[in-house]
Scaffold this motif. Structure first.
Motif, PDB file in Angstrom:
ATOM      1  N   PRO A  56      -5.954  -8.854  12.228  1.00 28.86           N
ATOM      2  CA  PRO A  56      -5.309  -7.688  12.844  1.00 28.86           C
ATOM      3  C   PRO A  56      -6.051  -6.388  12.550  1.00 28.86           C
ATOM      4  CG  PRO A  56      -3.776  -8.895  11.439  1.00 28.86           C
ATOM      5  CD  PRO A  56      -5.106  -9.508  11.256  1.00 28.86           C
ATOM      6  N   LEU A  57      -5.854  -5.425  13.432  1.00 26.64           N
ATOM      7  CA  LEU A  57      -6.558  -4.149  13.332  1.00 26.64           C
ATOM      8  C   LEU A  57      -6.298  -3.463  11.997  1.00 26.64           C
ATOM      9  CD1 LEU A  57      -8.265  -2.007  14.813  1.00 26.64           C
ATOM     10  CD2 LEU A  57      -6.132  -0.971  15.552  1.00 26.64           C
ATOM     11  N   GLN A  58      -5.048  -3.481  11.530  1.00 33.95           N
ATOM     12  CA  GLN A  58      -4.737  -2.782  10.284  1.00 33.95           C
ATOM     13  C   GLN A  58      -5.406  -3.434   9.078  1.00 33.95           C
ATOM     14  OE1 GLN A  58      -2.486  -4.490  12.038  1.00 33.95           O
ATOM     15  NE2 GLN A  58      -1.068  -5.587  10.734  1.00 33.95           N
ATOM     16  N   ARG A  59      -5.879  -4.675   9.217  1.00 39.28           N
ATOM     17  CA  ARG A  59      -6.617  -5.319   8.125  1.00 39.28           C
ATOM     18  C   ARG A  59      -8.122  -5.245   8.332  1.00 39.28           C
ATOM     19  NH1 ARG A  59      -4.690 -11.021   6.547  1.00 39.28           N
ATOM     20  NH2 ARG A  59      -6.155 -10.559   4.865  1.00 39.28           N
ATOM     21  N   ARG A  60      -8.556  -4.993   9.573  1.00 35.71           N
ATOM     22  CA  ARG A  60      -9.993  -4.857   9.831  1.00 35.71           C
ATOM     23  C   ARG A  60     -10.522  -3.506   9.373  1.00 35.71           C
ATOM     24  NH1 ARG A  60      -8.839  -7.197  15.128  1.00 35.71           N
ATOM     25  NH2 ARG A  60      -9.064  -5.146  16.051  1.00 35.71           N
ATOM     26  N   PRO A  62     -11.038  -0.220   6.980  1.00 36.92           N
ATOM     27  CA  PRO A  62     -11.074  -0.048   5.526  1.00 36.92           C
ATOM     28  C   PRO A  62      -9.958   0.862   5.033  1.00 36.92           C
ATOM     29  CG  PRO A  62     -12.760   1.290   6.558  1.00 36.92           C
ATOM     30  CD  PRO A  62     -12.154   0.466   7.650  1.00 36.92           C
ATOM     31  N   LYS A  63      -9.569   0.636   3.791  1.00 36.42           N
ATOM     32  CA  LYS A  63      -8.593   1.522   3.162  1.00 36.42           C
ATOM     33  C   LYS A  63      -9.327   2.769   2.706  1.00 36.42           C
ATOM     34  CE  LYS A  63      -6.995  -1.559   0.161  1.00 36.42           C
ATOM     35  NZ  LYS A  63      -6.120  -2.134  -0.873  1.00 36.42           N
ATOM     36  N   ARG A  64      -8.697   3.925   2.885  1.00 36.37           N
ATOM     37  CA  ARG A  64      -9.359   5.173   2.510  1.00 36.37           C
ATOM     38  C   ARG A  64      -8.397   6.078   1.763  1.00 36.37           C
ATOM     39  NH1 ARG A  64     -13.989   7.495   4.611  1.00 36.37           N
ATOM     40  NH2 ARG A  64     -12.949   9.465   4.263  1.00 36.37           N
ATOM     41  N   GLY A  65      -8.910   6.717   0.745  1.00 37.79           N
ATOM     42  CA  GLY A  65      -8.176   7.772   0.070  1.00 37.79           C
ATOM     43  C   GLY A  65      -7.013   7.289  -0.770  1.00 37.79           C
ATOM     44  N   PHE A  66      -6.279   8.237  -1.276  1.00 38.59           N
ATOM     45  CA  PHE A  66      -5.123   7.953  -2.110  1.00 38.59           C
ATOM     46  C   PHE A  66      -4.209   9.168  -2.088  1.00 38.59           C
ATOM     47  CE2 PHE A  66      -8.382   9.862  -4.668  1.00 38.59           C
ATOM     48  CZ  PHE A  66      -7.714  10.788  -5.452  1.00 38.59           C
TER      49      PHE A  66
END
Length: 153
Positions: A56-60, A62-66
Motif C-alpha cells: 500500500p501507498l502508506q507503506r511505500r 518513507p517515514k519522515r520527521g517526528f
C-alpha cells in the motif's frame, strides 16, 4: 391531528430497496451487484488502503520527521494590539484579564507587527522580539524581562 394520520412529506421517504425478488423488479438475480468478483460476494469489501496485495501507498512512502512533545506553542501578540488597551503596563495577568490569552500560564511573545506604537508602555514578564523591544524603548517605554523564551530560541 391524530398520530395515526401523520404521513411523511411527498418524496421525503423512499421505500426500502427489496433485492433478489425476480427480474421484473430490476434488482433480481445479482441484486444490483453485477457478476462475479470480490464486491459481488457477501462480506466482499476490503479495508481502506488495501491494494489487492500490492504494497500500500502508506507503506511505500518513507517515514519522515517526528513530533516534539515538549515544545510549547507561543502565543504572539502585536504591539498594535496592546495600543488598543488604555493601560501603560502590560504583564500576563493584564493580557488574561483583557481576553488576549486563554491561560495565564501560556507563554506569550510580543512582536512588532506592521505598525509602530504611538505611546510609551511598560512590558514586564513577557517574551519580546528584538524589533518590538527597540520600538518600545524608542518611544520612551521600558522592558523588564524575567522570562526567557520557552523553546530556547
Amino acid at each position: 391531528m391524530k398520530l395515526n394520520t401523520i404521513k411523511p412529506g411527498i418524496g421525503s421517504a423512499k421505500p426500502k430497496r427489496r433485492v433478489g425478488r425476480g427480474i421484473g423488479s430490476g434488482l433480481g438475480k445479482t441484486c444490483g451487484r453485477g457478476h462475479k468478483g470480490q464486491k459481488s460476494r457477501a462480506g466482499g469489501f476490503h479495508k481502506v488502503g488495501f491494494e489487492g496485495g500490492q504494497m500500500p501507498l502508506q507503506r511505500r512512502l518513507p517515514k519522515r520527521g517526528f513530533t516534539v512533545y515538549g515544545k510549547k506553542q507561543v502565543r504572539e501578540i502585536k504591539l498594535s494590539t496592546l495600543q488598543l488597551i488604555d493601560l501603560s503596563e502590560f504583564n500576563p495577568s493584564v493580557l488574561y484579564d483583557h481576553g488576549l490569552i486563554k491561560n495565564i500560564n501560556d507563554p506569550v511573545k510580543i512582536i512588532l507587527g506592521n505598525q509602530l506604537i504611538k505611546r510609551a508602555i511598560k512590558i514586564k514578564d513577557l517574551i519580546i522580539s528584538r524589533g518590538a523591544k527597540e520600538a518600545v524603548e524608542q518611544m520612551g517605554g521600558l522592558v523588564e524581562l524575567t522570562v526567557k523564551d520557552v523553546n530556547g530560541v
